[in-house]
Design a protein around this motif. Structure first.
Motif, PDB file in Angstrom:
ATOM      1  N   GLN A  48       0.785  -1.026   0.060  1.00  0.00           N
ATOM      2  CA  GLN A  48      -0.187  -0.077   0.076  1.00  0.00           C
ATOM      3  C   GLN A  48       0.855   1.097   0.101  1.00  0.00           C
ATOM      4  O   GLN A  48       2.029   1.190   0.650  1.00  0.00           O
ATOM      5  CB  GLN A  48      -1.030   0.089   1.039  1.00  0.00           C
ATOM      6  N   PRO A  49       0.408   2.231  -0.531  1.00  0.00           N
ATOM      7  CA  PRO A  49       1.284   3.592  -0.787  1.00  0.00           C
ATOM      8  C   PRO A  49       1.243   4.327   1.060  1.00  0.00           C
ATOM      9  O   PRO A  49       0.095   4.137   1.651  1.00  0.00           O
ATOM     10  CB  PRO A  49       0.569   4.518  -1.608  1.00  0.00           C
ATOM     11  N   LEU A  50       2.247   4.644   1.338  1.00  0.00           N
ATOM     12  CA  LEU A  50       2.287   5.299   2.662  1.00  0.00           C
ATOM     13  C   LEU A  50       2.140   7.020   2.590  1.00  0.00           C
ATOM     14  O   LEU A  50       1.748   7.357   3.426  1.00  0.00           O
ATOM     15  CB  LEU A  50       3.612   4.826   3.311  1.00  0.00           C
ATOM     16  N   PHE A  51       2.356   7.352   1.441  1.00  0.00           N
ATOM     17  CA  PHE A  51       2.421   8.777   1.212  1.00  0.00           C
ATOM     18  C   PHE A  51       1.533   9.085  -0.069  1.00  0.00           C
ATOM     19  O   PHE A  51       1.769   8.478  -1.037  1.00  0.00           O
ATOM     20  CB  PHE A  51       3.908   9.446   1.267  1.00  0.00           C
ATOM     21  N   ALA A  52       1.071  10.297   0.178  1.00  0.00           N
ATOM     22  CA  ALA A  52       0.256  10.977  -1.225  1.00  0.00           C
ATOM     23  C   ALA A  52       1.145  11.785  -1.458  1.00  0.00           C
ATOM     24  O   ALA A  52       1.225  12.977  -0.639  1.00  0.00           O
ATOM     25  CB  ALA A  52      -1.014  11.161  -0.646  1.00  0.00           C
ATOM     26  N   ARG A  53       1.564  12.063  -2.664  1.00  0.00           N
ATOM     27  CA  ARG A  53       2.804  12.794  -3.187  1.00  0.00           C
ATOM     28  C   ARG A  53       2.099  13.802  -4.169  1.00  0.00           C
ATOM     29  O   ARG A  53       1.437  13.252  -5.004  1.00  0.00           O
ATOM     30  CB  ARG A  53       3.974  12.379  -3.716  1.00  0.00           C
ATOM     31  N   THR A  54       2.467  15.144  -4.103  1.00  0.00           N
ATOM     32  CA  THR A  54       2.009  16.019  -5.121  1.00  0.00           C
ATOM     33  C   THR A  54       3.282  16.748  -5.410  1.00  0.00           C
ATOM     34  O   THR A  54       4.247  16.602  -4.640  1.00  0.00           O
ATOM     35  CB  THR A  54       0.861  17.076  -4.673  1.00  0.00           C
ATOM     36  N   THR A  55       3.132  17.860  -6.427  1.00  0.00           N
ATOM     37  CA  THR A  55       4.446  18.590  -6.834  1.00  0.00           C
ATOM     38  C   THR A  55       4.857  19.379  -5.470  1.00  0.00           C
ATOM     39  O   THR A  55       5.962  19.885  -5.456  1.00  0.00           O
ATOM     40  CB  THR A  55       4.218  19.451  -7.878  1.00  0.00           C
ATOM     41  N   ARG A  56       3.707  19.750  -4.490  1.00  0.00           N
ATOM     42  CA  ARG A  56       3.878  20.627  -3.459  1.00  0.00           C
ATOM     43  C   ARG A  56       4.057  20.257  -2.194  1.00  0.00           C
ATOM     44  O   ARG A  56       4.333  20.871  -1.164  1.00  0.00           O
ATOM     45  CB  ARG A  56       3.039  22.033  -3.564  1.00  0.00           C
ATOM     46  N   GLU A  62      -3.943   6.631   4.786  1.00  0.00           N
ATOM     47  CA  GLU A  62      -4.271   5.949   5.963  1.00  0.00           C
ATOM     48  C   GLU A  62      -3.370   5.055   6.574  1.00  0.00           C
ATOM     49  O   GLU A  62      -3.314   4.816   7.669  1.00  0.00           O
ATOM     50  CB  GLU A  62      -5.719   5.473   5.581  1.00  0.00           C
ATOM     51  N   ALA A  63      -2.808   4.100   5.362  1.00  0.00           N
ATOM     52  CA  ALA A  63      -2.084   2.912   5.829  1.00  0.00           C
ATOM     53  C   ALA A  63      -0.838   3.965   6.438  1.00  0.00           C
ATOM     54  O   ALA A  63      -0.189   3.292   7.517  1.00  0.00           O
ATOM     55  CB  ALA A  63      -1.653   2.200   4.378  1.00  0.00           C
TER      56      ALA A  63
END
Length: 308
Positions: A48-56, A62-63
């Motif tokens: 599962q992804p641990l981080f939600a990444r954007t350019t900023r 949740e995980a």
């Protein structure tokens, strides 16, 4: 099966705490690519992804939040136990992270850190200046320093300074040009140096006493700051009236560089306290800080004119 992931957990926690890969890399002494690689390994193993990444920005999923909430206290406990093992030799050691308000640094941190550098060279004290209140446990700090009224009930609190007053000060040059206010109402016609609260963005209202009652005075002026020491510098430059903790202005008041106005309106604050979760008091590095701070506090009380 997850044993090989343990070495990467401090990286995950650092990214969460710092809110970014580059800042975490700087804290850990790693390259950003190595931090990214460690995060990717854990995400692949967990599925599962641990981080939600954007350019900023970088934020926890949740995980990721569940993992950090589980790993943080465990890693802190391991670090504290390792520090105690190293301290068996009689010397506290390790990294002591303290979150302190800006005004606490000159009043309660600098003299203690200076003394600890001589007494406990194996302890590295990292001081993070922060105007707001933070979750020191969740943010990975060993302790915080704030005014007594701001500390949560579930924390252990150790007094670092005596109570002190909050005063309105100005330079003799300013008083010479604009006169001395004789009442709270007179403040409306003076240039009052404003103070903006960093967390909320609101302008701070001056807490004063008038006719035996507490009031919150809305002031106006040509300049707004976010730091009390900046307000003192501006007052010394003759810009206007500053509302500051008395110990910060004590030397300038004693030397005549500043004068106090409306002394009858000054409120008293409970003083500065070091606070931490109860289990942290067993850490030798924190115990060394507490003992040094209390020793310096007792000495300052015996020496007239010194800031406690």
């Amino acid at each position: 099966m997850y044993r090989d992931l343990l070495t990467h957990l401090p990286v995950i926690v650092a990214v969460a705490r710092r809110g970014g890969f580059a800042l975490a890399a700087a804290e850990l002494g790693m390259s950003p690519s190595a931090v990214s690689h460690a995060v990717r390994i854990v995400e692949e193993r967990i599925g599962q992804p641990l981080f939600a990444r954007t350019t900023r920005s970088v934020s926890l999923t949740e995980a990721g939040k569940a993992l950090v909430e589980t790993a943080t206290p465990a890693l802190q406990d391991i670090a504290e136990r390792m520090d105690r093992i190293r301290s068996v030799k009689g010397r506290p050691s390790g990294l002591l992270r303290i979150n302190a308000s800006n005004i606490a640094i000159p009043l309660a941190v600098t003299p203690v850190v200076a003394a600890m550098a001589e007494r406990y060279p194996e302890v590295t004290v990292e001081v993070f200046a922060d105007q707001g209140l933070v979750d020191i446990v969740g943010e990975g700090f060993d302790a915080g320093i704030r005014l007594g009224e701001m500390i949560a009930q579930d924390m252990v609190a150790v007094r670092l300074t005596p109570p002190f007053s909050v005063v309105i000060v100005a330079s003799p040059a300013y008083i010479g040009r604009h006169g001395r206010p004789s009442s709270v109402a007179d403040l409306a016609s003076h240039n009052c140096i404003g103070y903006r609260l960093v967390r909320s963005g609101a302008l701070y209202r001056w807490d004063l006493i008038e006719d035996g009652k507490d009031i919150a005075m809305e002031t106006r002026g040509s300049v707004v700051v976010t730091d009390s020491l900046a307000a003192i510098d501006l007052a010394l430059a003759g810009v206007g009236l500053a509302y500051v903790f008395e110990p910060l202005a004590r030397a300038d008041l004693a030397a005549g560089r500043l004068v106090q106005v409306l002394p009858q309106t000054a409120i008293e604050e409970p003083g500065l306290f070091l606070y931490f979760p109860r289990r942290a008091s067993m850490a030798p590095k924190l115990r060394a800080f507490i003992d040094t701070a209390q020793e310096i506090g007792r000495a300052s009380l015996r020496t007239p004119g010194r800031v406690a």
